[in-house]
Design an enzyme around this catalytic site. Structure first.
Site, mmCIF file in Angstrom:
data_model
loop_
_atom_site.group_PDB
_atom_site.id
_atom_site.type_symbol
_atom_site.label_atom_id
_atom_site.label_comp_id
_atom_site.label_asym_id
_atom_site.label_seq_id
_atom_site.Cartn_x
_atom_site.Cartn_y
_atom_site.Cartn_z
ATOM 1 C CG ASN A 111 0.043 -0.212 2.888
ATOM 2 O OD1 ASN A 111 0.205 -1.095 2.266
ATOM 3 N ND2 ASN A 111 -0.344 0.764 3.799
ATOM 4 C CB CYS A 153 4.689 13.361 11.936
ATOM 5 S SG CYS A 153 6.595 13.416 12.334
#
Lengths: 403, 143
Positions: free
Chosen positions: A157, A330
């Site tokens: 992915n 993040c």
């Protein structure tokens, strides 16, 4: 935020818009044909027939039989069911407690395997090579007499690399080991035939192929012992209880037929766009393509840029109307970079600067032009304020060997 | 995770960004492995920070906290700048998502590192004034 900027949705590996065709196919099942497919009266049976047609259509797209298709709520559910259900059944019936997977699977697979480790299973995490591919010979070498199951994704992915699934299927068959693959990203991009490719279980998801979120499917080859996912009613052959999500199942079947009928056209249209994007982006100094260029989904590319952090890159792209994603942690609330980028041998310092762009049926050549126009300026802007880029330019750190 | 409008404003239009040539002190904190580095330049006249600028490699919050920190200490005395806490930087930005709190800590440390460097260049031991600057506090990543 400037609302006049062009909008480019380049995150089709995350999700896709529901197509008009799918939406129209679903609409009758909300207010007209709303019966419970388990009900015997006409309204129920009116819902039952399309449900079974959807099953047959989905099966046909994979080279499977209708009674081998189980509808689920998402790809993650399919992965959980296949891996936990098959592993537990194998251990109980045959005393086999070993699973083989790869280091860069989706978390729906990795975390499922980790959960099984807590139940006493042992798991081998095959290394992934620099090209973003697992090696069949390494897989074969990892198989022991205790191996119950191999689970390797069809296409990754995050970086879009396509694994050698038919070869893996062959090896698993030869050793009598069950083979599951998460094909969520591959559907509609690769020709899949579960029989010819010796796949015992396959997970797929609707929302990656223009069906809505909340529906997926699991193929389980007939005869493969898999524990029930949810106990309750007799839905899904008694193995996954719960009233069927008829509208979305019909949507999924509509979407998968369209996706698999048009693979060749999609590959022919997207591949040149993707390659032009790769060539254009790699003109940016100290950038890299993550994973094999050749064994790659037609619409999925992943890059790293030295001296730039992924989240700030995404935010700046968003301000220019471009929706993209990053392996950057993040964004997902942890501070470690993507396990996928680390698995292909990138150091943290390089993996932080990642960008994934994924195209689908609604993207155009103009989208490529727009991205190629905007991206270099953004990279420049971020590098100009980056002390890391400063250190790279002056030679006090050197990540070029990873490029 | 969503950023406040102020964070997005400071990210999109960072104040006092860029290298400074005639600085009186410069400090750098963070590291590339964790994904954020902040470098802070200060120009000191008397005991007043008359100019300040930053360079940051990092996420949106890292850039925004750097920018806000420079605004908060510009024109202030060194003593006032050293009192700036990460909490004050966060409050000035209308808050940060919990996972981004460490960015504000870095901003506070970057100021201290710049002031330390300034004192060192003056031949003054900064430790009694500035204190120790811990490496990579609250980051939690594996180095």
């Amino acid at each position: 935020m400037d609302n006049t900027v062009r909008k480019v949705y380049a995150d089709n590996a995350a999700t896709t818009a529901v197509s008009d065709e799918v939406l129209q196919a679903m609409l009758p099942f909300f207010k007209e044909v709303y019966g419970n497919p388990s009900s015997l009266y006409e309204l129920g049976q009116q819902a039952k027939a399309p449900l079974e047609e959807a099953r047959a259509a989905t099966a046909a797209c994979l080279g499977a039989k209708p009674n081998e298709i189980y509808f689920t709520s998402c790809g993650s559910e399919s992965d959980n069911w296949a891996i936990k259900g098959a592993a537990r059944a194998q251990r109980r019936k045959h005393g086999k407690p070993h699973i083989i997977t790869s280091a860069f699977e989706h978390h729906a697979v990795l975390h499922t395997c980790q959960a099984l480790e807590r139940e006493g299973f042992t798991v081998t995490y095959l290394p992934v090579h620099k090209d973003g591919l697992v090696r069949v010979e390494e897989l074969e070498a990892a198989i022991t007499e205790n191996t119950a199951l191999v689970t390797i994704m069809y296409a990754n992915n995050e970086i879009g690399t396509i694994q050698p699934i038919p070869e893996i299927g062959q090896v698993c068959k030869a050793h009598g080991v069950l083979f599951h693959t998460d094909a969520v990203q591959a559907i509609g991009n690769v020709h899949i035939d579960v029989k010819a490719q010796n796949i015992d279980m396959l997970s797929l998801s609707g929302h990656k192929i223009h069906a809505p979120k909340g529906v997926g499917a699991l193929y389980i080859r007939s005869g493969v012992a898999v524990d029930n996912f949810m106990d309750g009613g007799a839905q899904e052959r008694g193995r996954r209880a719960g009233t069927e999500n008829v509208a979305e199942i019909v949507g999924l079947a509509t979407a998968i037929q369209r996706a698999t009928d048009t693979i060749d056209q999609r590959v022919a249209r997207l591949t040149p766009m993707r390659d032009r994007l790769i060539d254009g982006v790699l003109k940016i100094e100290r950038s890299r393509l993550n994973g094999s260029r050749e064994h790659r989904l037609p619409g999925n590319v992943s890059f790293c840029f030295q001296g730039v952090e992924g989240e700030s890159l995404l935010l700046m792209l968003d301000m220019k109307g471009i929706s993209a994603s990053s392996g950057s942690a993040c964004t997902s609330g942890s501070l470690d970079p993507s396990h996928v980028l680390l698995s292909i041998g990138l150091p943290h310092e390089v993996a932080h600067g990642s960008l994934r762009l994924s195209f689908g049926d609604y993207n155009t050549e103009e989208d490529v032009d727009y991205i190629l126009g905007v991206l270099p300026q953004i990279i420049d802007r971020l590098r100009n304020m980056s002390p890391l880029w400063d250190a790279i330019k002056t030679g006090s750190v050197n990540y070029d060997p990873y490029m | 995770m969503a950023y406040s409008e102020k964070v997005m404003d400071h990210f999109a239009n960072p104040r006092n960004v860029g290298e400074m040539q005639d600085f009186s002190g410069v400090g750098e904190v963070g590291n590339p492995k964790c994904g954020d580095i902040m470098r802070m330049y200060i120009k000191v006249e008397g005991d007043v920070i008359t100019d300040v600028s930053f360079m940051t490699f990092g996420c949106g919050a890292a850039i925004a906290t750097s920018s806000m920190a420079t605004e908060l200490i510009k024109g202030k005395t060194i003593g006032e700048a050293l009192k700036l806490t990460n909490k004050a930087v966060m409050e000035a930005l209308d808050g940060l998502p919990p996972v981004k709190v460490h960015c504000s800590v870095l901003a506070e440390q970057a100021i201290k590192a710049a002031v330390s460097d300034y004192y060192q260049r003056q031949g003054i031991d900064p430790t009694p004034i500035v204190g120790e600057i811990p490496a990579c506090e609250e980051c939690g990543c594996e180095i």
